[in-house]
Design a protein around this motif. Sequence first.
Motif, PDB file in Angstrom:
ATOM      1  N   UNK A   1     -22.841  14.034  61.981  1.00  0.00           N
ATOM      2  CA  UNK A   1     -22.747  12.643  61.528  1.00  0.00           C
ATOM      3  C   UNK A   1     -24.115  11.966  61.579  1.00  0.00           C
ATOM      4  N   UNK A   2     -24.402  11.133  60.555  1.00  0.00           N
ATOM      5  CA  UNK A   2     -25.598  10.275  60.563  1.00  0.00           C
ATOM      6  C   UNK A   2     -25.081   8.840  60.368  1.00  0.00           C
ATOM      7  N   UNK A   3     -24.871   8.151  61.481  1.00  0.00           N
ATOM      8  CA  UNK A   3     -24.279   6.806  61.453  1.00  0.00           C
ATOM      9  C   UNK A   3     -25.377   5.751  61.557  1.00  0.00           C
ATOM     10  N   UNK A   4     -25.074   4.544  61.138  1.00  0.00           N
ATOM     11  CA  UNK A   4     -26.129   3.529  61.165  1.00  0.00           C
ATOM     12  C   UNK A   4     -25.560   2.112  61.119  1.00  0.00           C
ATOM     13  N   UNK A   5     -26.456   1.154  61.404  1.00  0.00           N
ATOM     14  CA  UNK A   5     -26.174  -0.264  61.197  1.00  0.00           C
ATOM     15  C   UNK A   5     -27.503  -0.952  60.938  1.00  0.00           C
TER      16      UNK A   5
ATOM     17  N   UNK B   1     -24.674  -4.475  57.813  1.00  0.00           N
ATOM     18  CA  UNK B   1     -23.654  -3.460  57.504  1.00  0.00           C
ATOM     19  C   UNK B   1     -23.603  -2.449  58.639  1.00  0.00           C
ATOM     20  N   UNK B   2     -22.430  -1.895  58.884  1.00  0.00           N
ATOM     21  CA  UNK B   2     -22.251  -0.828  59.861  1.00  0.00           C
ATOM     22  C   UNK B   2     -21.506   0.320  59.183  1.00  0.00           C
ATOM     23  N   UNK B   3     -21.943   1.562  59.426  1.00  0.00           N
ATOM     24  CA  UNK B   3     -21.345   2.718  58.762  1.00  0.00           C
ATOM     25  C   UNK B   3     -21.038   3.809  59.786  1.00  0.00           C
TER      26      UNK B   3
END
Length: 204
Positions: free
Chosen positions: A56-60, A71-73
């Motif tokens: 996973x490559x998550x971000x905000x 934005x948050x993903x």
Amino acid sequence: MICQVEDTYKTILSRSESIYTEKRSKFIAIALPVRTLSEVKDYLEEYQKKYYDARHVCYAYMLGAERKEFRANDNGEPSGTAGKPILGQINSKELTDVLVIVVRYFGGIKLGTSGLIVAYRTAAAQALEEAEVIEKTVDEEVTVIFEYPFMNDVMRIVKEEEPEILEQTYDMDCLMRLRIRKSAMPRMRARLEKVETLRFPEPV
């Protein structure tokens, strides 16, 4: 009552990184200063390619002095377990113009929703702790046009108010484009308005 103009905001000076491990899952957190959505997209593309083998490559991210664009993903993690805790750390430090990416390499042991929330929150917090937080001013620009004989009047105001001169041309009509912090703009503009023949063209 005097209304105070909010014209400063906090961001980070440069890129910072940290690594957090939980039950053999490795979380690589990267905090980056950004100004525009296109910068955010470029960085996401870059880090998704760099960590192509990660689960996973998550971000905000948060943009703008008013902190209204964000934005948050979760990037495939259970809803609300990754992007939201990352964004929460940006908010807790009252930062903006910042992107935090957290890359997860799965270690074979499931963390559960509460475990994921803690892990992503901790990873993001650590990366932001490593960053140098700086304060910036919210600036405004104004263009003024005036006749050459009034140059000294305008230059005296510019010298005293100390705006940044972005552009200046001297011809039959002189033009100056100035930038100054938001709270100082009304006073400078009021002083300039008293100069004869001076006018403010509308921004194109």
